[in-house]
Design a protein around this motif. Structure first.
Motif, PDB file in Angstrom:
ATOM      1  N   LEU A 247       0.823  -1.210   0.000  1.00 30.70           N
ATOM      2  CA  LEU A 247       0.000   0.000   0.000  1.00 30.70           C
ATOM      3  C   LEU A 247       0.858   1.261   0.000  1.00 30.70           C
ATOM      4  O   LEU A 247       0.604   2.201  -0.753  1.00 30.70           O
ATOM      5  N   ILE A 248       1.894   1.288   0.813  1.00 34.65           N
ATOM      6  CA  ILE A 248       2.752   2.482   0.880  1.00 34.65           C
ATOM      7  C   ILE A 248       3.426   2.733  -0.460  1.00 34.65           C
ATOM      8  O   ILE A 248       3.473   3.867  -0.939  1.00 34.65           O
TER       9      ILE A 248
ATOM     10  N   GLN B  80       2.942   6.031  -2.762  1.00 36.77           N
ATOM     11  CA  GLN B  80       4.101   6.832  -3.151  1.00 36.77           C
ATOM     12  C   GLN B  80       4.152   7.090  -4.652  1.00 36.77           C
ATOM     13  O   GLN B  80       4.802   8.023  -5.103  1.00 36.77           O
ATOM     14  N   LYS B  81       3.458   6.287  -5.443  1.00 37.25           N
ATOM     15  CA  LYS B  81       3.415   6.474  -6.889  1.00 37.25           C
ATOM     16  C   LYS B  81       2.478   7.609  -7.306  1.00 37.25           C
ATOM     17  O   LYS B  81       2.542   8.066  -8.441  1.00 37.25           O
ATOM     18  N   ILE B  82       1.612   8.042  -6.393  1.00 34.73           N
ATOM     19  CA  ILE B  82       0.662   9.108  -6.725  1.00 34.73           C
ATOM     20  C   ILE B  82       1.418  10.428  -6.810  1.00 34.73           C
ATOM     21  O   ILE B  82       2.084  10.834  -5.860  1.00 34.73           O
ATOM     22  N   PRO B  83       1.339  11.105  -7.943  1.00 38.67           N
ATOM     23  CA  PRO B  83       2.065  12.371  -8.080  1.00 38.67           C
ATOM     24  C   PRO B  83       1.500  13.445  -7.145  1.00 38.67           C
ATOM     25  O   PRO B  83       0.283  13.553  -6.978  1.00 38.67           O
TER      26      PRO B  83
ATOM     27  N   GLU C  88       4.680  14.676   3.211  1.00 38.25           N
ATOM     28  CA  GLU C  88       4.649  13.845   2.009  1.00 38.25           C
ATOM     29  C   GLU C  88       3.197  13.448   1.740  1.00 38.25           C
ATOM     30  O   GLU C  88       2.466  13.074   2.659  1.00 38.25           O
ATOM     31  N   LEU C  89       2.780  13.505   0.475  1.00 41.58           N
ATOM     32  CA  LEU C  89       1.404  13.171   0.121  1.00 41.58           C
ATOM     33  C   LEU C  89       1.064  11.736   0.506  1.00 41.58           C
ATOM     34  O   LEU C  89      -0.011  11.464   1.046  1.00 41.58           O
ATOM     35  N   TRP C  90       1.966  10.807   0.261  1.00 40.24           N
ATOM     36  CA  TRP C  90       1.696   9.399   0.584  1.00 40.24           C
ATOM     37  C   TRP C  90       1.412   9.229   2.065  1.00 40.24           C
ATOM     38  O   TRP C  90       0.552   8.435   2.445  1.00 40.24           O
ATOM     39  N   LEU C  91       2.139   9.965   2.919  1.00 42.41           N
ATOM     40  CA  LEU C  91       1.956   9.850   4.361  1.00 42.41           C
ATOM     41  C   LEU C  91       0.590  10.384   4.775  1.00 42.41           C
ATOM     42  O   LEU C  91      -0.117   9.765   5.573  1.00 42.41           O
TER      43      LEU C  91
ATOM     44  N   LEU D  76      -8.216  16.074   0.904  1.00 38.85           N
ATOM     45  CA  LEU D  76      -9.433  15.360   0.528  1.00 38.85           C
ATOM     46  C   LEU D  76     -10.329  16.191  -0.386  1.00 38.85           C
ATOM     47  O   LEU D  76     -11.037  15.652  -1.223  1.00 38.85           O
ATOM     48  N   LYS D  77     -10.299  17.496  -0.239  1.00 39.58           N
ATOM     49  CA  LYS D  77     -11.135  18.365  -1.081  1.00 39.58           C
ATOM     50  C   LYS D  77     -10.544  18.555  -2.478  1.00 39.58           C
ATOM     51  O   LYS D  77     -11.281  18.821  -3.419  1.00 39.58           O
ATOM     52  N   THR D  78      -9.220  18.434  -2.615  1.00 34.33           N
ATOM     53  CA  THR D  78      -8.585  18.758  -3.895  1.00 34.33           C
ATOM     54  C   THR D  78      -8.020  17.553  -4.650  1.00 34.33           C
ATOM     55  O   THR D  78      -7.659  17.683  -5.811  1.00 34.33           O
ATOM     56  N   LEU D  79      -7.951  16.396  -4.020  1.00 29.31           N
ATOM     57  CA  LEU D  79      -7.374  15.218  -4.665  1.00 29.31           C
ATOM     58  C   LEU D  79      -8.304  14.692  -5.752  1.00 29.31           C
ATOM     59  O   LEU D  79      -9.511  14.589  -5.560  1.00 29.31           O
ATOM     60  N   ASP D  80      -7.746  14.356  -6.891  1.00 27.65           N
ATOM     61  CA  ASP D  80      -8.494  13.740  -7.973  1.00 27.65           C
ATOM     62  C   ASP D  80      -8.514  12.236  -7.716  1.00 27.65           C
ATOM     63  O   ASP D  80      -7.503  11.553  -7.873  1.00 27.65           O
ATOM     64  N   PHE D  81      -9.662  11.709  -7.315  1.00 25.58           N
ATOM     65  CA  PHE D  81      -9.769  10.301  -6.948  1.00 25.58           C
ATOM     66  C   PHE D  81      -9.913   9.379  -8.155  1.00 25.58           C
ATOM     67  O   PHE D  81      -9.781   8.176  -8.026  1.00 25.58           O
ATOM     68  N   HIS D  82     -10.189   9.923  -9.322  1.00 24.22           N
ATOM     69  CA  HIS D  82     -10.435   9.082 -10.492  1.00 24.22           C
ATOM     70  C   HIS D  82      -9.288   8.104 -10.784  1.00 24.22           C
ATOM     71  O   HIS D  82      -9.536   6.914 -11.007  1.00 24.22           O
ATOM     72  N   PRO D  83      -8.024   8.541 -10.758  1.00 23.43           N
ATOM     73  CA  PRO D  83      -6.946   7.574 -11.035  1.00 23.43           C
ATOM     74  C   PRO D  83      -6.785   6.522  -9.934  1.00 23.43           C
ATOM     75  O   PRO D  83      -6.123   5.520 -10.132  1.00 23.43           O
ATOM     76  N   LEU D  84      -7.389   6.744  -8.768  1.00 19.91           N
ATOM     77  CA  LEU D  84      -7.209   5.836  -7.639  1.00 19.91           C
ATOM     78  C   LEU D  84      -8.287   4.764  -7.566  1.00 19.91           C
ATOM     79  O   LEU D  84      -8.238   3.907  -6.696  1.00 19.91           O
TER      80      LEU D  84
END
Length: 148
Positions: free
Chosen positions: A3-4, A8-11, A22-25, A77-85
């Protein structure tokens, strides 16, 4: 698959000056908090306070780390684009690895496959749970479903 490593692959889409954590954290803490019943921005911050030492140990973080505030979680959470996830975007092999990992999982269905969608919808609205058993082998992947 880890999972980590996947997080970490998410730009990181944030401006360079807005990257205190860090975004992943941040995403991992949001997921862990939500999975433990900490629903809400301030509750997510409480999660990091209550479980601080254990998180530092598990994630090999510096003892002096400052965890994200509730406003950081809110902003992400308000600005993340969830579509690629979305899980539906995962290749079949990745979904197979998730299922064969032996843990609980949830895979979303879209309505563009009407037969599969109708079957799943009927099963979940009928009032009885469905048990799905999987045979996970390296050469093939099969499953069978039966109502309880």
């Amino acid at each position: 698959m880890n999972l980590i490593e996947e997080l970490q692959k998410i730009p990181d889409y944030r401006h360079i000056r807005g990257r205190t954590h860090e975004l992943w954290l941040v995403l991992l803490l949001i997921l862990l908090g939500a999975m433990n019943g900490y629903w809400g921005y301030r509750l997510l911050e409480d999660f990091t306070v209550v479980h601080r030492q254990r998180l530092i140990q598990l994630l090999n973080l510096e003892d002096t780390i400052k965890f994200p505030s509730y406003s950081t979680s809110r902003c992400i959470l308000k600005t993340l684009d969830f579509h690629p996830l979305r899980c539906s975007a995962l290749p079949k092999k990745t979904v197979q690895q998730i299922i064969c990992g032996g843990n609980d999982y949830l895979i979303g269905l879209k309505e563009n496959q009407p037969t599969l969608y109708k079957m799943a919808h009927a099963s979940t609205t009928a009032g009885y749970p469905t048990i799905v058993r999987h045979e996970c082998r390296s050469d093939s992947f099969s499953s069978s479903a039966a109502p309880v």
